[in-house]
Design an enzyme around this catalytic site. Structure first.
Site, PDB file in Angstrom:
ATOM      1  N   ASP A  13       0.818  -1.215   0.000  1.00  0.00           N
ATOM      2  CA  ASP A  13       0.000   0.000   0.000  1.00  0.00           C
ATOM      3  C   ASP A  13       0.853   1.267   0.000  1.00  0.00           C
ATOM      4  O   ASP A  13       1.996   1.253   0.439  1.00  0.00           O
ATOM      5  CB  ASP A  13      -0.909   0.033   1.235  1.00  0.00           C
ATOM      6  CG  ASP A  13      -0.107  -0.032   2.535  1.00  0.00           C
ATOM      7  OD1 ASP A  13       0.794  -0.890   2.625  1.00  0.00           O
ATOM      8  OD2 ASP A  13      -0.358   0.788   3.441  1.00  0.00           O
ATOM      9  N   GLU A  14       0.246   2.323  -0.481  1.00  0.00           N
ATOM     10  CA  GLU A  14       0.784   3.683  -0.367  1.00  0.00           C
ATOM     11  C   GLU A  14       2.272   3.756  -0.702  1.00  0.00           C
ATOM     12  O   GLU A  14       3.027   4.458  -0.025  1.00  0.00           O
ATOM     13  CB  GLU A  14       0.558   4.218   1.063  1.00  0.00           C
ATOM     14  CG  GLU A  14      -0.899   4.303   1.417  1.00  0.00           C
ATOM     15  CD  GLU A  14      -1.148   4.691   2.875  1.00  0.00           C
ATOM     16  OE1 GLU A  14      -2.070   5.466   3.105  1.00  0.00           O
ATOM     17  OE2 GLU A  14      -0.427   4.205   3.778  1.00  0.00           O
ATOM     18  N   ALA A  15       2.671   3.077  -1.772  1.00  0.00           N
ATOM     19  CA  ALA A  15       4.086   3.083  -2.153  1.00  0.00           C
ATOM     20  C   ALA A  15       4.356   4.328  -2.996  1.00  0.00           C
ATOM     21  O   ALA A  15       4.780   4.247  -4.156  1.00  0.00           O
ATOM     22  CB  ALA A  15       4.433   1.797  -2.899  1.00  0.00           C
TER      23      ALA A  15
END
Ligand code: TNX
Length: 480
Positions: A291-293
């Protein structure tokens, strides 16, 4: 309706079928015994907590009987529970089914008194995956605290506990060959505001996994990557772009850290971690985050996942990832976990078309770290406020276009820990919303009914109070 007939269905999650027989009540007394059988001792322990009586387990006939029916149609987790004037019978095809039957039975024991309503319940889950997630990275929770959490969630037939073990602010699982991960990033000053230090040794983690397994809960370990890795990069400079370790961070920002997709050291590290976590975890899943990379380019993200997903398979596990993972071509066995608040998600829908099963965790319904109301002292509000009705009033099979009932592995409620400090904080955010998600995951769609749920939920206040479990006294519920 006589009192006893309505009582039989006063269970959360509401059972699939309930047939009250009002004349057939059974009263637990000092002379009630449990017939010796697999599961009998565990039932005695549960009933002791529910009734205060320690019922003896005895060879031969007794009033309470557990029966494994191997060639029955109860399925992996279903059961039948019969309460009659002369005794109680729990039947299932598996020990897990008997355990869920025992949970139902315990909920039917009144808070004061010991009369069980007569009749028969035949029950089985809508989804095989009914999860709760606990973030032990932003704030560490001890083995005993997590065990208390497991005891509290199994009452609602939750069967997976996802542990978010690593993030920017901390690394919470000892990994052989990489001792600084936990020495430094599990040490003093880690966690949000430096207030949540700690980590599990491999022995402690194994103990937790075994404790969960005895309660038919599968631990799903998450190692978040390629983002959310600042704590790893504090401990080992070879994991950063320039080879120098970064400074520890204890703020709540997200999206600033990334492993380096073009460096072999990255994959040597990840392989060591995944091999060890796989070896310590008997369950089928490894959660790889994803996530949220935001600090990883789209190309690097694809390169990274193309290396990492086969490693998960190499160590015999199925990958779960936050749904951003579905931006890459996934093997059918990989499971995207949808967590956003948007109405649609192209990647998740494409993965479903390609045969992947999906876990539903939309933040605006299932995020237990969202505030109940503007006045809630704990929690965040980026996905909105979530009162109990909002947690209950949705259907996972119609949440995302292209992701219907047949594409769902199940549902999961996530508890992120940025604002949490104590076990009471954890319980207060969990109860009473987790029971809403549990009912959505277990009970047939057609049984969903807010007035009924709200009424059944009211009975749990005194039960939680008696067991010292903190809960939010939502004004939506007429607590008894
Ligand atoms: C989003 S949900 C995150 C977490 C935060 C959470 C707070 C997800 C996959 N990422 O890093 O803790 O919001 O609600």
């Amino acid at each position: 309706m006589p009192e006893s007939t309505s009582d039989l269905g006063d269970v959360i999650p509401v059972p699939a079928q309930v047939r009250p027989v009002p004349a057939a009540d059974f009263t637990i007394s000092d002379s009630t015994a449990i017939a010796a059988a697999p599961g009998a001792e565990q039932l005695a322990v549960l009933l002791r907590a529910a009734t205060g009586h320690r019922l003896p387990v005895r060879a031969g006939a007794a009033e309470i009987t557990l029966v494994i029916e191997e060639n029955s149609d109860h399925g992996d987790e279903g059961y039948a529970l019969t309460i009659a004037a002369d005794g109680v019978t729990l039947r299932a095809a598996t020990p897990a089914g008997l355990f869920w039957a025992a949970q139902t039975l315990c909920q039917l024991v009144p808070v004061t008194g010991s009369r069980l309503p007569g009749g028969e319940i035949v029950d089985r889950p809508r989804f095989g995956y009914r999860g709760a997630m606990l973030d032990v990275a932003r704030h560490f929770f001890t083995v005993d605290e997590v065990k208390a959490y497991i005891d509290a969630i199994v009452e609602f037939k939750i069967n997976h506990l996802h542990l978010h073990l690593t993030d920017d602010q901390g690394w919470r699982l000892e990994i052989d060959g990489w001792p600084r991960l936990t020495e430094i990033s599990g040490g003093p000053g880690t966690g949000v505001d430096g207030a949540g230090p700690g980590f599990y040794t491999r022995a402690e983690y194994a103990d937790l996994v075994a404790y969960a397994a005895q309660r038919f809960v599968t631990i799903v370990p998450e190692i978040d990557m390629p983002g959310h890795v600042n704590a790893a990069q504090v401990a080992y400079g070879e994991l950063t772009g320039d080879g120098n370790p970064v400074q520890p961070r204890t703020d709540q920002e997200v999206g600033y850290s990334s492993l380096v997709a073009g460096k072999e050291e990255t994959y040597a590290f990840i392989e060591d971690v995944l091999r060890e976590v796989a070896a310590l975890t008997p369950g089928p899943y490894l959660h790889v985050g994803g996530d949220e990379a935001e600090a990883t380019s789209a190309d690097d993200y694809r390169t990274f996942m193309a290396r990492v997903l086969p490693l998960v398979a190499k160590y015999g596990k199925r990958a779960i990832g936050w749904h951003e993972m579905a931006a890459v071509d996934l093997p059918e066995t990989a499971v995207p976990q949808f967590w956003r608040i948007e109405e649609a998600d192209e990647g998740t829908a494409r993965a479903a078309v390609n045969g992947s099963k999906v876990i539903m965790s939309p933040a605006d319904r299932t995020y237990l770290d969202m505030k109940y109301t503007q006045q809630s002292p704990l929690g965040l509000d980026w996905a909105g406020l979530i009162d109990v009705a909002r947690a209950y009033d949705w259907d996972p099979a119609t949440r995302l276009p292209g992701v219907g009932e047949e594409s769902l592995l199940g549902v999961e409620a996530a508890l992120w820990a940025e604002t949490l400090r104590t076990l009471d904080d954890v319980m207060t955010m969990t109860f009473p919303r987790l029971p809403a998600i549990a009912e959505i995951g277990w009970s047939p769609r057609e049984t969903h009914d807010w007035p009924s749920f709200r009424r059944r939920l009211a009975g749990f206040g005194p039960r939680w109070a008696a067991r010292g479990i903190a809960y939010h006294r939502s004004p939506e519920i007429d607590w008894t």
